[in-house]
Scaffold this motif. Structure first.
Motif, PDB file in Angstrom:
ATOM      1  N   GLY A   1       0.837  -1.194   0.000  1.00  0.00           N
ATOM      2  CA  GLY A   1       0.000   0.000   0.000  1.00  0.00           C
ATOM      3  C   GLY A   1       0.869   1.239   0.000  1.00  0.00           C
TER       4      GLY A   1
ATOM      5  N   ARG B   1      -2.363  -0.951  -3.400  1.00  0.00           N
ATOM      6  CA  ARG B   1      -3.486  -0.186  -2.860  1.00  0.00           C
ATOM      7  C   ARG B   1      -3.022   1.214  -2.476  1.00  0.00           C
ATOM      8  NH1 ARG B   1      -6.173  -4.777   1.173  1.00  0.00           N
ATOM      9  NH2 ARG B   1      -5.705  -6.560  -0.167  1.00  0.00           N
TER      10      ARG B   1
ATOM     11  N   ASN C   1      -3.970   4.640  -0.347  1.00  0.00           N
ATOM     12  CA  ASN C   1      -4.859   5.073   0.725  1.00  0.00           C
ATOM     13  C   ASN C   1      -4.114   6.053   1.622  1.00  0.00           C
ATOM     14  OD1 ASN C   1      -7.153   5.142   2.472  1.00  0.00           O
ATOM     15  ND2 ASN C   1      -7.554   2.990   2.006  1.00  0.00           N
TER      16      ASN C   1
END
Length: 315
Positions: free
Chosen positions: A107, A136, A138
């Motif tokens: 991430g 990912r 985020n």
């Protein structure tokens, strides 16, 4: 009384861990039973066996469903870690049997995505083409939660946003510069000199209040003796920010310099000649404290270090 380790290990089964995860995610005995391929009485019996293993109830039963209590949440977090490790084990076994491969889940915050991660992933794919990669994007706090739950092998973010930073190992990568961005049609898009006061009446796009970039901007306005612009749009989405800048002639946003470079390259936004004096936090590689990385994740860490070194050399 807390059950002994030997009692837990002899009585607890992997399928029971999956059952706990299903119950939390479904919030219903009926839905969890459908997911697990069990009857509702069968699932109720299995849950009772798990609770007997730990010597206490793990879920609160209500007319609207079930939800884990504090101890249940603790056990489910470890169930997710074990479940994730088993998934990684399967991927590595498959890779070994096929003569390569594996899997890595990573991430990243937006700024690190542009500055180091994409380059590192390109190099990783060159070194190991037969590799499954889960990427990912985020905010830091969400990435830390996913690392803690075993959903991510590692993340590129900040640990200072967490009240439990001691749960993670942190290796600094890069300091992060920031830039003030406006849409191409903004009245100040081509200005040679801009002050913060001139932007006070613009429509600001701000990160949510608990995020480092938001806190940095608040400090900047405070030190300039200016109020924070009213009625902002708040979003942690880099895509939403880019679209708003491109479409709204009055939009202004603070963003990571690497993201700003991308926006200028693709004519999404313009960088204003405005120096942000407050120092922004560095970001780095975050893993679970004491976790042993898979060979694929370890290879990605090496690629990230190389990408960060190249960025520092070119700065």
């Amino acid at each position: 009384m807390v059950p002994s380790l030997s009692s837990i290990s002899s009585r607890l089964r992997f399928r029971q861990l999956s059952l706990l995860i299903a119950l939390e995610e479904c919030g219903s005995l009926h839905k969890a039973a459908d997911r697990m391929g069990l009857t509702q009485p069968g699932l109720t019996k299995a849950l009772r066996e798990i609770e007997l293993t730990f010597g206490t109830e793990l879920f609160v039963r209500t007319p609207k469903g079930v939800h884990p209590n504090e101890l249940g949440l603790c056990i489910i977090r470890y169930a997710r870690l074990i479940d994730a490790d088993l998934g990684h084990l399967r991927e590595e076994i498959d890779g070994v049997l096929r003569g390569g491969g594996g899997r890595v889940a990573v991430g990243s915050i937006t700024g690190a995505l542009h500055s180091v991660l994409i380059g590192a992933l390109s190099e990783l794919r060159r070194l190991q083409p037969a590799l499954s990669i889960d990427v990912r994007e985020n905010i830091s706090i969400e990435l830390l939660n996913q690392v803690n739950e075993g959903r991510l092998d590692l993340a590129i973010c900040r640990t200072t946003v967490s009240s439990q930073a001691e749960q993670f190992d942190y290796e600094p990568l890069l300091d992060e510069a920031v830039a003030v961005a406006v849409g191409p049609q903004h009245a100040l898009a081509n200005a040679r000199r801009v002050t913060l006061a001139q932007l006070g009446k613009s429509r600001w796009i701000l990160y949510p209040g608990n995020m480092p970039l938001r806190q940095l901007l608040e400090r900047e306005f405070l030190e300039a003796g200016l109020p924070l612009p009213p009625y902002p749009i708040e979003t942690a989405s880099s895509l939403a920010t880019m679209l708003l800048l491109k479409e709204d002639p009055q939009a202004v946003a603070l963003m990571a310099a690497a993201t700003m470079d991308f926006c200028e390259e693709h004519q999404i936004a313009r960088r204003l000649p405005l120096q942000i004096r407050s120092r922004h936090e560095a970001y780095g590689i975050v893993t679970r404290r004491g976790a042993r990385l898979s060979p694929a994740a370890g290879m990605l860490v090496q690629c990230l270090r190389a990408a960060a070194q190249a960025q520092r050399a070119s700065a």
